[in-house]
Scaffold this active site. Structure first.
Site, PDB file in Angstrom:
ATOM      1  N   ARG A 157      -2.549   1.055  -1.150  1.00 19.93           N
ATOM      2  CA  ARG A 157      -1.709   0.544  -0.082  1.00 19.93           C
ATOM      3  C   ARG A 157      -0.289   0.869  -0.480  1.00 19.93           C
ATOM      4  O   ARG A 157       0.094   0.672  -1.653  1.00 19.93           O
ATOM      5  CB  ARG A 157      -1.872  -0.972   0.041  1.00 19.93           C
ATOM      6  CG  ARG A 157      -1.130  -1.544   1.237  1.00 19.93           C
ATOM      7  CD  ARG A 157      -1.128  -3.047   1.258  1.00 19.93           C
ATOM      8  NE  ARG A 157      -0.033  -3.589   0.448  1.00 19.93           N
ATOM      9  CZ  ARG A 157       0.365  -4.848   0.548  1.00 19.93           C
ATOM     10  NH1 ARG A 157      -0.268  -5.694   1.352  1.00 19.93           N
ATOM     11  NH2 ARG A 157       1.370  -5.291  -0.191  1.00 19.93           N
ATOM     12  N   TYR A 210       8.819  -7.845   2.495  1.00 23.23           N
ATOM     13  CA  TYR A 210       7.417  -8.089   2.143  1.00 23.23           C
ATOM     14  C   TYR A 210       6.795  -6.887   1.453  1.00 23.23           C
ATOM     15  O   TYR A 210       7.011  -5.743   1.851  1.00 23.23           O
ATOM     16  CB  TYR A 210       6.572  -8.388   3.409  1.00 23.23           C
ATOM     17  CG  TYR A 210       5.125  -8.237   3.059  1.00 23.23           C
ATOM     18  CD1 TYR A 210       4.419  -7.059   3.338  1.00 23.23           C
ATOM     19  CD2 TYR A 210       4.483  -9.213   2.307  1.00 23.23           C
ATOM     20  CE1 TYR A 210       3.121  -6.872   2.922  1.00 23.23           C
ATOM     21  CE2 TYR A 210       3.179  -9.036   1.885  1.00 23.23           C
ATOM     22  CZ  TYR A 210       2.504  -7.860   2.183  1.00 23.23           C
ATOM     23  OH  TYR A 210       1.219  -7.693   1.750  1.00 23.23           O
ATOM     24  N   ASP A 228       0.525  -1.996   5.308  1.00 20.63           N
ATOM     25  CA  ASP A 228       0.478  -3.336   5.881  1.00 20.63           C
ATOM     26  C   ASP A 228       1.729  -3.607   6.721  1.00 20.63           C
ATOM     27  O   ASP A 228       2.835  -3.654   6.198  1.00 20.63           O
ATOM     28  CB  ASP A 228       0.401  -4.363   4.725  1.00 20.63           C
ATOM     29  CG  ASP A 228      -0.061  -5.727   5.204  1.00 20.63           C
ATOM     30  OD1 ASP A 228      -0.552  -6.502   4.365  1.00 20.63           O
ATOM     31  OD2 ASP A 228       0.057  -6.005   6.417  1.00 20.63           O
ATOM     32  N   HIS A 259       2.169  -6.293   8.310  1.00 19.40           N
ATOM     33  CA  HIS A 259       2.397  -7.723   8.034  1.00 19.40           C
ATOM     34  C   HIS A 259       2.955  -8.489   9.226  1.00 19.40           C
ATOM     35  O   HIS A 259       3.929  -9.239   9.109  1.00 19.40           O
ATOM     36  CB  HIS A 259       3.308  -7.869   6.813  1.00 19.40           C
ATOM     37  CG  HIS A 259       2.848  -8.968   5.893  1.00 19.40           C
ATOM     38  ND1 HIS A 259       3.502 -10.165   5.789  1.00 19.40           N
ATOM     39  CD2 HIS A 259       1.788  -9.047   5.067  1.00 19.40           C
ATOM     40  CE1 HIS A 259       2.866 -10.943   4.921  1.00 19.40           C
ATOM     41  NE2 HIS A 259       1.820 -10.287   4.473  1.00 19.40           N
ATOM     42  N   GLU A 263      -2.503  -2.114   8.822  1.00 22.80           N
ATOM     43  CA  GLU A 263      -2.928  -3.521   8.777  1.00 22.80           C
ATOM     44  C   GLU A 263      -1.914  -4.426   9.468  1.00 22.80           C
ATOM     45  O   GLU A 263      -0.709  -4.239   9.342  1.00 22.80           O
ATOM     46  CB  GLU A 263      -3.075  -3.926   7.319  1.00 22.80           C
ATOM     47  CG  GLU A 263      -3.392  -5.372   7.080  1.00 22.80           C
ATOM     48  CD  GLU A 263      -3.487  -5.691   5.605  1.00 22.80           C
ATOM     49  OE1 GLU A 263      -3.527  -4.760   4.794  1.00 22.80           O
ATOM     50  OE2 GLU A 263      -3.497  -6.889   5.261  1.00 22.80           O
ATOM     51  N   GLU A 287      -6.387 -11.318   7.922  1.00 24.37           N
ATOM     52  CA  GLU A 287      -6.266 -12.097   6.677  1.00 24.37           C
ATOM     53  C   GLU A 287      -5.782 -13.518   6.953  1.00 24.37           C
ATOM     54  O   GLU A 287      -6.000 -14.410   6.156  1.00 24.37           O
ATOM     55  CB  GLU A 287      -5.341 -11.404   5.692  1.00 24.37           C
ATOM     56  CG  GLU A 287      -3.909 -11.385   6.101  1.00 24.37           C
ATOM     57  CD  GLU A 287      -3.035 -10.661   5.097  1.00 24.37           C
ATOM     58  OE1 GLU A 287      -3.363  -9.529   4.727  1.00 24.37           O
ATOM     59  OE2 GLU A 287      -2.040 -11.251   4.677  1.00 24.37           O
ATOM     60  N   ARG A 333     -10.386  -8.235   8.050  1.00 23.23           N
ATOM     61  CA  ARG A 333      -9.568  -8.422   6.852  1.00 23.23           C
ATOM     62  C   ARG A 333      -9.691  -9.793   6.202  1.00 23.23           C
ATOM     63  O   ARG A 333      -9.055 -10.062   5.195  1.00 23.23           O
ATOM     64  CB  ARG A 333      -8.081  -8.216   7.208  1.00 23.23           C
ATOM     65  CG  ARG A 333      -7.674  -6.788   7.194  1.00 23.23           C
ATOM     66  CD  ARG A 333      -7.594  -6.206   5.802  1.00 23.23           C
ATOM     67  NE  ARG A 333      -6.469  -6.712   5.022  1.00 23.23           N
ATOM     68  CZ  ARG A 333      -6.516  -6.936   3.711  1.00 23.23           C
ATOM     69  NH1 ARG A 333      -7.631  -6.750   3.047  1.00 23.23           N
ATOM     70  NH2 ARG A 333      -5.458  -7.369   3.074  1.00 23.23           N
ATOM     71  N   GLU A 382      -9.804  -4.867  -1.075  1.00 18.56           N
ATOM     72  CA  GLU A 382      -8.471  -4.983  -1.672  1.00 18.56           C
ATOM     73  C   GLU A 382      -8.615  -5.522  -3.090  1.00 18.56           C
ATOM     74  O   GLU A 382      -9.387  -6.457  -3.331  1.00 18.56           O
ATOM     75  CB  GLU A 382      -7.620  -5.940  -0.839  1.00 18.56           C
ATOM     76  CG  GLU A 382      -6.215  -6.146  -1.373  1.00 18.56           C
ATOM     77  CD  GLU A 382      -5.386  -7.005  -0.450  1.00 18.56           C
ATOM     78  OE1 GLU A 382      -5.949  -7.641   0.451  1.00 18.56           O
ATOM     79  OE2 GLU A 382      -4.151  -7.026  -0.615  1.00 18.56           O
ATOM     80  N   TRP A 394       6.912 -12.961   8.685  1.00 10.49           N
ATOM     81  CA  TRP A 394       7.198 -12.405   7.355  1.00 10.49           C
ATOM     82  C   TRP A 394       6.210 -11.321   6.993  1.00 10.49           C
ATOM     83  O   TRP A 394       5.025 -11.441   7.239  1.00 10.49           O
ATOM     84  CB  TRP A 394       7.114 -13.524   6.320  1.00 10.49           C
ATOM     85  CG  TRP A 394       7.143 -13.019   4.912  1.00 10.49           C
ATOM     86  CD1 TRP A 394       8.208 -12.376   4.300  1.00 10.49           C
ATOM     87  CD2 TRP A 394       6.070 -13.066   3.970  1.00 10.49           C
ATOM     88  NE1 TRP A 394       7.863 -12.049   3.029  1.00 10.49           N
ATOM     89  CE2 TRP A 394       6.564 -12.452   2.781  1.00 10.49           C
ATOM     90  CE3 TRP A 394       4.780 -13.564   4.007  1.00 10.49           C
ATOM     91  CZ2 TRP A 394       5.777 -12.330   1.629  1.00 10.49           C
ATOM     92  CZ3 TRP A 394       3.995 -13.447   2.870  1.00 10.49           C
ATOM     93  CH2 TRP A 394       4.512 -12.849   1.700  1.00 10.49           C
TER      94      TRP A 394
HETATM   95  C1  GCO Z   1      -2.374  -8.505   1.690  1.00  5.72           C
HETATM   96  C2  GCO Z   1      -1.603  -9.670   2.193  1.00  5.72           C
HETATM   97  C3  GCO Z   1      -0.871 -10.418   1.129  1.00  5.72           C
HETATM   98  C4  GCO Z   1      -0.338 -11.697   1.712  1.00  5.72           C
HETATM   99  C5  GCO Z   1      -0.565 -12.805   0.741  1.00  5.72           C
HETATM  100  C6  GCO Z   1      -0.083 -14.132   1.285  1.00  5.72           C
HETATM  101  O1  GCO Z   1      -2.563  -7.565   2.488  1.00  5.72           O
HETATM  102  O2  GCO Z   1      -2.825  -8.601   0.550  1.00  5.72           O
HETATM  103  O3  GCO Z   1      -0.793  -9.308   3.281  1.00  5.72           O
HETATM  104  O4  GCO Z   1       0.102  -9.649   0.539  1.00  5.72           O
HETATM  105  O5  GCO Z   1       0.998 -11.587   2.046  1.00  5.72           O
HETATM  106  O6  GCO Z   1      -1.932 -12.856   0.455  1.00  5.72           O
HETATM  107  O7  GCO Z   1      -0.424 -15.148   0.394  1.00  5.72           O
HETATM  108 MG    MG Z   2      -1.992  -7.985   4.465  1.00  4.45          MG
END
Ligand code: GCO
Ligand code: MG
Length: 408
Positions: free
Chosen positions: A147, A159, A216, A218, A242, A268, A289, A345, A408
């Site tokens: 990633r 992030y 990601d 995010h 992602e 996630e 995810r 991951e 975020w």
């Molecule tokens: C990922 C996630 C993490 C999250 C984290 C939050 O793809 O692994 O986006 O980076 O930000 O798990 O606690």
């Molecule tokens: Mg993520």
């Protein structure tokens, strides 16, 4: 035999973890991960104050019945806290059942469908040179998928970007021990949209076409921004993009799908199959995810992934450092057994964490294997755990440059 004790163990070897320990009347111990990054104590309390006493005396073999009892019984259902608590109980009971059977858990899930589980690492850098260094380091370790996250001109810490110096494994820990409130980061989507396609082009030029690249978003783009971005990066053949938009608006991805064939991964922050219903039945995503820890455990995750399989959608289980080694092991047993496995991951935990959690999964040239220990294959050293006191930590809050709170 029955469940005799359910204990909640909070430990913080470099970052916070919540673990459930279930002990049967025959002294068999099962472990479950209940870690919810930034809200750990809420899950710990849900388990110790509301769930633990209801487990005592229950038949530990009745996993499905216990899952339904904990999901339907409280009346209030779903949500990350509830589903992390249920997940911990579920994982611990599967750990016990597999230990009693003398088998690694994947054998109870149908046996191995593959020799190993392809994993991806987190490569990041404040600029392209640092990112390139990180990617090279992970390739040297044998990773076939990374990633990639990098800084954006005009922005500070964002992030996914480790501020660590050059080296192979950037330990990017998003949760900050920032006292009584989260730290704050700034964001500008336009800078990001204009900057990233060139980064992917450079990666393809430097690393060729074989390397699987993941990225990601995010949750930070609007639907039309995500549609533009997914189209712009199509030539770079990402394994997945992602969280391109905030996933709870499931229909937003219809717009992204209209403009691009870049594979999409979301989930996630989801904690139930209902969060995915439109995404899966309309084939708006390509990878699921969720983490086993946040989705109600092995029982619920297996059902979710079997549902996704009907629509040709694969797994991409969440595995950052804020999923404990117990949660990672649960993912690996599912990854090895299911047919519609996509990728896993893998952010390796730090040494302190691995002194608390004794693991048996192994890494070999870009692939993990859960191991053949009976159960999940992870044991928690309670004495070591007691040496790491809980310290409150928060995930950052993000603001646009004009101060507006943003994802975020
Ligand atoms: C990922 C996630 C993490 C999250 C984290 C939050 O793809 O692994 O986006 O980076 O930000 O798990 O606690
Ligand atoms: Mg993520």
């Amino acid at each position: 035999m029955t469940i005799e004790i359910a204990d909640v163990i909070i430990t913080s070897p470099g970052r916070n973890f919540v673990t459930l320990k279930i002990t049967t009347s025959d002294g068999i111990v099962g472990w479950g991960d209940a870690t919810l990054n930034g809200r750990e104590l809420a899950v710990a309390s849900y388990l110790s104050d509301h769930v633990a006493s209801t487990l005592v005396g229950r038949d530990e073999d009745r996993i499905e019945d216990t899952w339904q009892y904990l999901y339907r019984g409280p009346y209030w259902r779903r949500g990350p806290v509830t589903m992390a608590a249920i997940a911990a109980v579920d994982m611990a009971l599967w750990d016990i059942k597999a230990k009693k059977a003398g088998m690694p858990l994947y054998q109870l899930l149908g046996g191995a469908s593959r020799e190993g589980v392809r994993v991806y690492a987190h490569a990041s850098g404040t600029d392209y040179a640092a990112l390139k260094n990180a990617i090279s380091g992970y390739e040297e370790l044998g990773f076939t998928a990374v990633r990639v996250q990098t800084g954006v001109p005009g922005l500070g810490q964002i992030y996914g970007v480790s501020a660590a110096g050059p080296g192979v494994r950037y330990d990017y820990e998003p949760a900050k021990r920032s006292g009584d409130r989260p730290s704050e980061e700034s964001w500008d989507t336009r800078n990001y949209l204009n900057h990233m396609p060139g980064i992917f082009a450079q990666i393809r030029e430097d690393f060729g076409s074989d390397l699987r690249i993941l990225h990601d978003g995010h949750h930070r783009m609007s639907p039309i921004e995500a549609a533009r971005f997914a189209k712009d990066i199509e030539p770079y053949d990402l394994f997945w993009l992602e969280d391109c938009t905030p996933g709870e608006d499931q229909t937003a991805l219809r717009l992204v799908r209209q403009h691009s064939t870049t594979p999409l991964a979301i989930g996630e922050v989801f904690n139930s199959v209902f969060d995915y219903q439109t995404l899966i039945t309309e084939r708006l995503i390509d990878y699921v995810r969720s983490a086993v820890t946040h989705t109600g455990g092995i029982t619920a995750m297996k059902k979710l992934l079997d549902f996704a399989a009907i629509y040709g959608i694969k797994s991409g289980i969440h595995g950052p450092t804020d999923i404990s080694p117990v949660g990672m092991a649960a993912a690996l047993h599912l990854d090895l057994a299911i047919h519609n496995f996509g990728i896993q991951e893998y952010m390796p935990h730090n040494e302190q964490t691995l002194e608390v959690f004794q693991t048996s999964f192994t890494f070999d040239r870009g692939f993990l294997h859960p191991g053949d220990q009976p159960g999940l294959g992870v044991e928690l050293d309670e004495d070591a755990a007691a040496g790491h006191e809980y310290t409150k930590a928060y995930l950052p809050v993000n603001r646009l440059l004009d101060g507006t709170v943003h994802d975020w």
